[in-house]
Design a protein around this motif. Structure first.
Motif, PDB file in Angstrom:
ATOM      1  N   THR A 224       1.070   3.953  -3.050  1.00 44.39           N
ATOM      2  CA  THR A 224       0.720   5.352  -2.765  1.00 44.39           C
ATOM      3  C   THR A 224       1.850   6.287  -3.169  1.00 44.39           C
ATOM      4  O   THR A 224       1.617   7.324  -3.799  1.00 44.39           O
ATOM      5  CB  THR A 224       0.404   5.526  -1.276  1.00 44.39           C
TER       6      THR A 224
ATOM      7  N   LEU B   5      -1.812   2.948  -7.173  1.00 43.04           N
ATOM      8  CA  LEU B   5      -3.086   2.641  -6.516  1.00 43.04           C
ATOM      9  C   LEU B   5      -4.115   2.182  -7.543  1.00 43.04           C
ATOM     10  O   LEU B   5      -4.862   1.220  -7.308  1.00 43.04           O
ATOM     11  CB  LEU B   5      -3.590   3.878  -5.776  1.00 43.04           C
TER      12      LEU B   5
ATOM     13  N   THR C 222      -9.556   8.776  -1.160  1.00 42.94           N
ATOM     14  CA  THR C 222      -9.213   9.803  -0.162  1.00 42.94           C
ATOM     15  C   THR C 222      -8.313  10.871  -0.758  1.00 42.94           C
ATOM     16  O   THR C 222      -8.525  12.071  -0.548  1.00 42.94           O
ATOM     17  CB  THR C 222      -8.529   9.155   1.052  1.00 42.94           C
TER      18      THR C 222
ATOM     19  N   PRO D 219      -8.096  -1.430   0.437  1.00 43.44           N
ATOM     20  CA  PRO D 219      -7.195  -0.384   0.961  1.00 43.44           C
ATOM     21  C   PRO D 219      -6.675   0.540  -0.133  1.00 43.44           C
ATOM     22  O   PRO D 219      -6.537   1.747   0.080  1.00 43.44           O
ATOM     23  CB  PRO D 219      -6.058  -1.186   1.603  1.00 43.44           C
ATOM     24  N   TYR D 220      -6.385  -0.015  -1.307  1.00 43.81           N
ATOM     25  CA  TYR D 220      -5.894   0.813  -2.410  1.00 43.81           C
ATOM     26  C   TYR D 220      -7.001   1.744  -2.926  1.00 43.81           C
ATOM     27  O   TYR D 220      -6.749   2.920  -3.209  1.00 43.81           O
ATOM     28  CB  TYR D 220      -5.378  -0.076  -3.540  1.00 43.81           C
TER      29      TYR D 220
ATOM     30  N   LEU E  53       0.835  -1.207   0.000  1.00 41.27           N
ATOM     31  CA  LEU E  53       0.000   0.000   0.000  1.00 41.27           C
ATOM     32  C   LEU E  53       0.867   1.253   0.000  1.00 41.27           C
ATOM     33  O   LEU E  53       0.607   2.205  -0.751  1.00 41.27           O
ATOM     34  CB  LEU E  53      -0.927  -0.013   1.212  1.00 41.27           C
TER      35      LEU E  53
ATOM     36  N   THR F  52      -7.547   4.531  -0.326  1.00 49.77           N
ATOM     37  CA  THR F  52      -6.478   5.537  -0.350  1.00 49.77           C
ATOM     38  C   THR F  52      -6.603   6.440  -1.566  1.00 49.77           C
ATOM     39  O   THR F  52      -6.439   7.660  -1.474  1.00 49.77           O
ATOM     40  CB  THR F  52      -5.108   4.845  -0.358  1.00 49.77           C
TER      41      THR F  52
END
Length: 514
Positions: free
Chosen positions: A312, A468, A493, A486-487, A308, A490
């Motif tokens: 990112t 991502l 976000t 999670p990817y 992750l 992120t």
């Protein structure tokens, strides 16, 4: 006083447009080199007919759907006494910050029954209707209310007033938004790939994976490029035949907001349903899969913290590099367009905007071909990927850069030159700092677009590099929904945060008129 060095600026301004022309000409040359008989065999196949039908039908249906939803939402927010208008104005625009393939990921993980035309229509309409809502809402805010008041005084009811007075004035923004929706749907890849819905872009990618930029991929890419350019030409022709005027040009006052009456509950219900489908489902499914173990999905893969962080950093790094290069390419042309417009500058500017009609997969395919043939050291390097981003997003940067320089008072140039500043020093010490906020807005737009870009990244990213966007696509393609969460979280976000900062720093919210 010595005039600005137009020759040097023109030379620098040519770089961006030439880069935009590079993939277009490369693909067209590759397509022309194919023997006519072979081209006919490749194009006149049942598969190509199915792809054409799927693509054209979806582009048309999604554009009309987005126009209806975006225009209706803009009217309700800007022209009615809707409770919580400011909140609705933000919520209706938020889906633009959620990448379409993340929306597709959410719906696919919710139900496999959406892997058809209806599912594709739902996903792309949910993702792209804000492209119509935002310009139409801005036009409604800027429209002189005297037009509607005069029509009502002459006996027009609300519905007749909208169709005969308001809608014609919305035509430029509505056509522009519809063009953006059509172009985005035409070039969309990630959402359709996850939905298993075959279009030209998904087939070009399949041809590339099996034949490595063979004649089939080149021909399909050429058809896609011509389709995008045709959309641009059609929108320009429709927009160019009409003229619009504003009464009370130098005054602005808020319009009289309409009472919703018995339609209040249906309108609130419709907006709530819209927000639920376009924000609630994507965000809700991402949050759901964040709380689930890898074994809960069909493919029991688990995301790692190291993966992750790496993805990112790669996304942010590519975004920052692309923003810097794209704005640097846009500055000379944007300055000339704002301060020294002419035929040559106009031609360069229009050439740059051709990138709007060139799909990312076509840019990537052309650059792969060029790198393999003549630029071998650049093949699968980060530099080539950043150049591809700059080609794709040059129009975004150019609009912001031109607006920034247009707002710089011309007197600053003359005052600085009268104090003895040479042109390069004037540009660096006076013009760039004053235009800084607008340049920052342009860079932010490119950054957000780069972080959420998928197609070009898949084809051009260096071996072993995962962003991502590509990690969400890879995990979702293997039904590893928990690993993709999670990817996706992120990325969404980052996109929402960047968009919020951009609006807070450089833009005004909608629906604030009283």
């Amino acid at each position: 006083m010595r005039p600005p060095p137009h020759a040097a600026l023109l030379l620098a301004a040519c770089i961006g447009p030439l880069l935009v022309l590079l993939p277009i000409l490369t693909i067209l040359v590759q397509a022309v080199r194919i023997a006519p008989s072979d081209a006919a065999d490749l194009l006149f196949r049942p598969l190509v007919g199915q792809l054409l039908d799927n693509t054209v039908t979806l582009v048309g249906a999604s554009t009309v759907s987005a126009a209806l939803i975006g225009t209706a939402a803009a009217w309700c927010v800007e022209r009615t006494q809707l409770p919580g208008r400011r909140a609705w104005a933000v919520l209706v625009a938020v889906p633009l910050a959620i990448p379409p393939f993340v929306t597709s990921y959410a719906w696919v993980s919710l139900s496999n029954g959406l892997q058809d035309f209806a599912g594709a229509l739902l996903v792309v309409t949910s993702a792209y209707y804000p492209l119509i809502y935002l310009p139409v809402a801005a036009s409604l805010r800027g429209m002189d209310p005297a037009l509607e008041e005069t029509a009502r005084a002459l006996g027009c009811g609300p519905a007749r007033c909208f169709w005969r007075v308001v809608l014609p004035q919305l035509r430029p923004s509505l056509l522009g938004g519809m063009l953006l929706v059509a172009l985005n749907v035409l070039v969309e890849f990630g959402a359709f790939s996850l939905l298993r819905y075959r279009t030209f872009t998904t087939e070009i990618y399949a041809e590339y994976r099996t034949g490595f930029a063979g004649p089939g991929a080149a021909l399909l890419a050429a058809v896609l490029v011509l389709g995008g350019l045709a959309l641009l030409a059609g929108e320009a022709a429709l927009r160019g035949r009409t003229r619009y005027a504003r009464v009370g040009r130098f005054t602005r006052r808020p319009p009289t907001l309409l009472r919703l009456g018995w339609t209040l509950l249906p309108v609130l219900g419709g907006l709530a349903l819209l927000v639920g489908l376009t924000i609630g489902v994507p965000v809700g499914m991402v949050l759901y899969w964040l709380t689930q173990p890898g074994s809960a999905a069909s493919s029991p893969v688990t995301a790692t913290l190291a993966g992750l962080v790496s993805a990112t950093l790669a996304s942010v790094g590519f975004g920052a590099a692309a923003a810097a290069l794209t704005v640097a390419l846009a500055i000379p042309l944007g300055f000339l367009a704002a301060r020294h417009p002419g035929r040559a500058v106009m031609a360069l500017e229009r050439t740059s905007f051709l990138a709007q009609g060139v799909p990312g997969i076509v840019v990537a395919l052309a650059l792969v071909s060029l790198a393999v043939a003549v630029l071998r050291p650049l093949y699968q390097t980060a530099g080539l990927l950043v150049v591809a981003y700059s080609i794709l997003f040059l129009p975004l940067a150019l609009v912001g850069v031109r607006a920034a320089f247009a707002q710089v008072p011309r007197g600053l140039d003359e005052a600085a030159r009268s104090l003895g500043l040479a042109w390069p020093e004037l540009f660096l010490r006076v013009l760039l700092p004053v235009a800084g906020p607008g340049l920052g807005a342009a860079a932010a737009l490119v950054f957000v677009s780069t972080v959420t870009e998928l197609t070009t990244t898949l084809l051009l990213s260096p071996i072993g590099t995962r962003t991502l966007a590509t990690q969400v696509w890879v995990d979702t393609s293997t039904l590893a929904f928990a690993a993709a969460a999670p990817y996706a979280a992120t990325m969404v976000t980052l996109s929402l945060l960047s968009t919020w900062l951009l609006v807070r720093r450089f833009g005004a919210g909608a629906g604030v008129a009283t």
